[in-house]
Each structure stands twice: as C-alpha cells, then as structure tokens.
Enzyme design. Structure first.
Site, PDB file in Angstrom:
ATOM      1  N   SER A 113       0.840  -1.206   0.000  1.00 21.31           N
ATOM      2  CA  SER A 113       0.000   0.000   0.000  1.00 21.31           C
ATOM      3  C   SER A 113       0.865   1.242   0.000  1.00 21.31           C
ATOM      4  O   SER A 113       1.607   1.504   0.956  1.00 21.31           O
ATOM      5  CB  SER A 113      -0.904   0.020   1.228  1.00 21.31           C
ATOM      6  OG  SER A 113      -1.426   1.328   1.387  1.00 21.31           O
ATOM      7  N   ASP A 119      -6.628  -6.429   4.631  1.00 20.66           N
ATOM      8  CA  ASP A 119      -5.991  -5.116   4.636  1.00 20.66           C
ATOM      9  C   ASP A 119      -5.994  -4.500   6.033  1.00 20.66           C
ATOM     10  O   ASP A 119      -7.052  -4.281   6.616  1.00 20.66           O
ATOM     11  CB  ASP A 119      -6.775  -4.223   3.655  1.00 20.66           C
ATOM     12  CG  ASP A 119      -6.160  -2.845   3.469  1.00 20.66           C
ATOM     13  OD1 ASP A 119      -5.077  -2.583   4.011  1.00 20.66           O
ATOM     14  OD2 ASP A 119      -6.785  -2.035   2.756  1.00 20.66           O
ATOM     15  N   GLY A 120      -4.790  -4.200   6.523  1.00 20.55           N
ATOM     16  CA  GLY A 120      -4.661  -3.450   7.769  1.00 20.55           C
ATOM     17  C   GLY A 120      -3.864  -4.185   8.826  1.00 20.55           C
ATOM     18  O   GLY A 120      -4.250  -5.264   9.262  1.00 20.55           O
ATOM     19  N   HIS A 166      -8.428   0.832  -3.804  1.00 18.58           N
ATOM     20  CA  HIS A 166      -9.321   0.691  -2.654  1.00 18.58           C
ATOM     21  C   HIS A 166      -9.973   2.044  -2.400  1.00 18.58           C
ATOM     22  O   HIS A 166      -9.343   2.948  -1.862  1.00 18.58           O
ATOM     23  CB  HIS A 166      -8.474   0.219  -1.457  1.00 18.58           C
ATOM     24  CG  HIS A 166      -9.242   0.044  -0.186  1.00 18.58           C
ATOM     25  ND1 HIS A 166      -8.618  -0.140   1.033  1.00 18.58           N
ATOM     26  CD2 HIS A 166     -10.559   0.000   0.069  1.00 18.58           C
ATOM     27  CE1 HIS A 166      -9.530  -0.275   1.977  1.00 18.58           C
ATOM     28  NE2 HIS A 166     -10.729  -0.180   1.420  1.00 18.58           N
ATOM     29  N   MET A 172     -12.041   4.343  -0.464  1.00 19.39           N
ATOM     30  CA  MET A 172     -12.672   4.641   0.826  1.00 19.39           C
ATOM     31  C   MET A 172     -13.349   5.994   0.680  1.00 19.39           C
ATOM     32  O   MET A 172     -12.946   6.993   1.288  1.00 19.39           O
ATOM     33  CB  MET A 172     -11.605   4.640   1.931  1.00 19.39           C
ATOM     34  CG  MET A 172     -11.139   3.226   2.276  1.00 19.39           C
ATOM     35  SD  MET A 172      -9.589   3.207   3.194  1.00 19.39           S
ATOM     36  CE  MET A 172      -8.432   3.306   1.836  1.00 19.39           C
ATOM     37  N   MET A 200     -11.465  -5.850   5.912  1.00 20.66           N
ATOM     38  CA  MET A 200     -10.663  -4.864   6.648  1.00 20.66           C
ATOM     39  C   MET A 200     -10.305  -5.436   8.023  1.00 20.66           C
ATOM     40  O   MET A 200     -11.185  -5.852   8.778  1.00 20.66           O
ATOM     41  CB  MET A 200     -11.429  -3.554   6.839  1.00 20.66           C
ATOM     42  CG  MET A 200     -11.636  -2.731   5.576  1.00 20.66           C
ATOM     43  SD  MET A 200     -10.143  -2.364   4.633  1.00 20.66           S
ATOM     44  CE  MET A 200      -9.152  -1.465   5.844  1.00 20.66           C
ATOM     45  N   PHE A 260      -6.431   5.099   8.233  1.00 24.52           N
ATOM     46  CA  PHE A 260      -5.028   5.364   8.547  1.00 24.52           C
ATOM     47  C   PHE A 260      -4.176   4.118   8.336  1.00 24.52           C
ATOM     48  O   PHE A 260      -4.654   3.003   8.570  1.00 24.52           O
ATOM     49  CB  PHE A 260      -4.882   5.798  10.017  1.00 24.52           C
ATOM     50  CG  PHE A 260      -5.802   6.919  10.396  1.00 24.52           C
ATOM     51  CD1 PHE A 260      -5.439   8.238  10.154  1.00 24.52           C
ATOM     52  CD2 PHE A 260      -7.034   6.653  10.965  1.00 24.52           C
ATOM     53  CE1 PHE A 260      -6.302   9.282  10.486  1.00 24.52           C
ATOM     54  CE2 PHE A 260      -7.907   7.694  11.307  1.00 24.52           C
ATOM     55  CZ  PHE A 260      -7.537   9.009  11.059  1.00 24.52           C
ATOM     56  N   HIS A 317      -1.366  -1.516  -4.133  1.00 27.98           N
ATOM     57  CA  HIS A 317      -2.610  -1.191  -3.442  1.00 27.98           C
ATOM     58  C   HIS A 317      -2.694   0.325  -3.275  1.00 27.98           C
ATOM     59  O   HIS A 317      -1.805   0.952  -2.696  1.00 27.98           O
ATOM     60  CB  HIS A 317      -2.635  -1.891  -2.085  1.00 27.98           C
ATOM     61  CG  HIS A 317      -3.927  -1.768  -1.353  1.00 27.98           C
ATOM     62  ND1 HIS A 317      -5.025  -2.524  -1.664  1.00 27.98           N
ATOM     63  CD2 HIS A 317      -4.302  -0.960  -0.330  1.00 27.98           C
ATOM     64  CE1 HIS A 317      -6.028  -2.199  -0.841  1.00 27.98           C
ATOM     65  NE2 HIS A 317      -5.606  -1.254  -0.028  1.00 27.98           N
ATOM     66  N   ASP A 358      -4.767   3.398  -1.871  1.00 28.40           N
ATOM     67  CA  ASP A 358      -5.783   3.763  -0.885  1.00 28.40           C
ATOM     68  C   ASP A 358      -6.286   5.180  -1.111  1.00 28.40           C
ATOM     69  O   ASP A 358      -5.587   6.150  -0.813  1.00 28.40           O
ATOM     70  CB  ASP A 358      -5.174   3.675   0.531  1.00 28.40           C
ATOM     71  CG  ASP A 358      -5.042   2.236   1.003  1.00 28.40           C
ATOM     72  OD1 ASP A 358      -6.030   1.497   0.925  1.00 28.40           O
ATOM     73  OD2 ASP A 358      -3.937   1.866   1.454  1.00 28.40           O
ATOM     74  N   MET A 410      -8.818   8.061  -0.103  1.00 31.12           N
ATOM     75  CA  MET A 410      -9.637   8.468   1.044  1.00 31.12           C
ATOM     76  C   MET A 410     -10.186   9.876   0.820  1.00 31.12           C
ATOM     77  O   MET A 410      -9.444  10.764   0.397  1.00 31.12           O
ATOM     78  CB  MET A 410      -8.779   8.482   2.309  1.00 31.12           C
ATOM     79  CG  MET A 410      -8.142   7.147   2.620  1.00 31.12           C
ATOM     80  SD  MET A 410      -7.079   7.301   4.050  1.00 31.12           S
ATOM     81  CE  MET A 410      -6.626   5.589   4.297  1.00 31.12           C
TER      82      MET A 410
HETATM   83  C1  DX5 Z   1      -6.352   1.538   5.841  1.00 28.74           C
HETATM   84  C2  DX5 Z   1      -5.835   1.252   4.436  1.00 28.74           C
HETATM   85  C3  DX5 Z   1      -4.761   0.211   4.432  1.00 28.74           C
HETATM   86  C4  DX5 Z   1      -3.542   0.626   5.196  1.00 28.74           C
HETATM   87  C5  DX5 Z   1      -2.543  -0.480   5.252  1.00 28.74           C
HETATM   88  O1  DX5 Z   1      -7.305   2.534   5.778  1.00 28.74           O
HETATM   89  O2  DX5 Z   1      -6.888   0.773   3.628  1.00 28.74           O
HETATM   90  O3  DX5 Z   1      -4.446  -0.184   3.122  1.00 28.74           O
HETATM   91  O4  DX5 Z   1      -2.948   1.761   4.684  1.00 28.74           O
HETATM   92  O5  DX5 Z   1      -1.450  -0.015   5.968  1.00 28.74           O
HETATM   93  P1  DX5 Z   1      -0.789  -0.857   7.139  1.00 28.74           P
HETATM   94  O6  DX5 Z   1      -0.259  -2.107   6.501  1.00 28.74           O
HETATM   95  O7  DX5 Z   1       0.264   0.048   7.633  1.00 28.74           O
HETATM   96  O8  DX5 Z   1      -1.862  -1.162   8.141  1.00 28.74           O
HETATM   97 ZN    ZN Z   2      -6.469  -0.356   1.668  1.00 24.61          ZN
END
Ligand code: DX5
Ligand code: ZN
Length: 220
Positions: free
Chosen positions: A9, A176-177, A67, A69, A138, A144, A34, A36, A38
């Site tokens: 990510s 993920d996470g 992804h 969000m 998730m 974050f 990946h 992200d 947001m």
């Molecule tokens: C969370 C994201 C994840 C996250 C993964 O909102 O969707 O993809 O950034 O990061 P780590 O591996 O640091 O949890």
């Molecule tokens: Zn993600």
C-alpha cells in the site's frame, strides 16, 4: 504451499519519492500496487486521487488495486478506470446501490471488489457474491496506515473462505490493515490469498521486506 499475492500500500510511502518506492516494490516482486483513496468523509483522512495514480501508471506495470474509501464511489469509477485501475474495490457501507456500483465496475471491464469494515457482517455479501471478483476484509478501521491488526478478522476470513468453497465461487480474499511478517502466516492460514501491507513493506528496506513476505508463504 499456497500461493498468494502481495499488494504493497503506497499510503505508507514517502510521497516525495513515490516513484522510487513503487519501482522498488515492483522490482522486488510485488504483485499488485494497493492504492488507498480516502475522501475525508467516508473515512477521516484525505489521501490522494486519480491524478496521482495516473502518473504512476505511466511508469509501472503492476496491477493497480484501487481501494476506494469514499462515499458513493459510483461517482468516480470512470476517473479511476481512465487513470489506469485494474481492480476497483468499494465499501458496502459507502454505497446506496451496491449492485449498481459493482455492475458499473464490470461494465468498465475491470475486476470488482467489495470491502467490509471490521464490524460489518459477511451477510451483506449474500446477494452480490455472483457479481464480484474479490472480497476485501478490513482488519483495521479504514482511514489510517500503521494501525494494529484486529484479531477477530481471522474468524471472518475463515467464515468467508467456507462460504466461497461451499458456493464454489471464484473469488479472491484480500485482507488489509496491520499485516506484518509476524502475523501474515495466520492470515494466510485463515484463507486469504491477497495480502495488503503498507508500513511493513515501506518502512526500512523495501526490497528486503518484499522478499521476506514472499518467502513467508513457502513456510506456510
Ligand atoms: C487503511 C488502508 C490500508 C492501510 C494499510 O485505511 O486501507 O491499506 O494503509 O497499511 P498498514 O499495513 O500500515 O496497516
Ligand atoms: Zn487499503
């Protein structure tokens, strides 16, 4: 030995040197990138959008695993297709009309994923399984990077794996996470076959980290 795909990510990357980070992950053997996105509404933070991804697309051959969000992601599907997405994942919690959203992703010729927040039950997926290519579980509350893995996600992955096997579906399970080199084996054993890792890939030596993830699976 069970094969899995590693999806670093870029949320955890140093954006000043984003290109270098992506290249390092790619050369080390990452499978997906990946991405992200947001919006500051569905989740508290704002990350980056399609224009940033479009710049990366020119230099990278990785599969772009986007992804979203964001609230009502149906509004942005064309933008992300245009910017080079291969897979688009949306949240059940963010879509008023999930089926319409997923159908539109498929009409664009992309793979469609649906993501569930930690407290969202698997039953949300009951009438959408036939239409999707991937489920994203998730294992932190989205918003974050760098949070800790929520252990209850393991049960959810196992249950999802059972449903998929029982229904004989061809659906990937992405998680993920908070995944790192210590807990990745458990996540894989539970049934995941796509692993997202931000902090664990992009802090320290990227190539070593990717190589370590890649060698973990041989021991599983
Ligand atoms: C969370 C994201 C994840 C996250 C993964 O909102 O969707 O993809 O950034 O990061 P780590 O591996 O640091 O949890
Ligand atoms: Zn993600």
């Amino acid at each position: 030995i069970r094969m899995y795909k590693l999806a670093p990510s870029i949320l955890a990357a140093d954006f000043w040197r984003l290109g270098e980070y992506v290249k390092a992950a790619e050369e080390a053997g990452a499978d997906y990138l990946h991405i992200d996105v947001m919006d500051g509404a569905f989740v508290p933070s704002i990350s980056f959008g399609a224009p940033v991804m479009k710049s990366l697309r020119k230099e990278s051959k990785l599969i772009f695993d986007v992804h979203l969000m964001v609230e009502e992601p149906i509004r942005y599907l064309e933008d992300f297709k245009e910017a080079g997405a291969d897979i688009i994942t949306v949240h059940t919690e963010a879509c008023k009309h999930l089926h319409r959203t997923v159908s539109r992703i498929k009409e664009l010729g992309l793979k469609a994923g649906v993501s569930l927040n930690p407290s969202t039950p698997l039953t949300e997926l009951e009438y959408i399984y036939q239409d999707i290519d991937m489920v994203l579980i998730m294992s932190v509350n989205p918003g974050f990077g760098g949070q800790s893995f929520i252990p209850l996600a393991l049960d959810k992955i196992k249950s999802l794996k059972e449903v998929i096997t029982q229904k004989q579906l061809n659906i990937d399970i992405e998680v993920d996470g908070g995944i790192n080199l210590v807990n990745v084996a458990e996540v894989l054993e539970a049934g995941a076959n796509v692993i997202v890792a931000g902090t664990a890939v992009f802090s320290g030596d990227i190539k070593e980290n990717v190589a370590a993830f890649k060698s973990t699976f041989t021991r599983v």
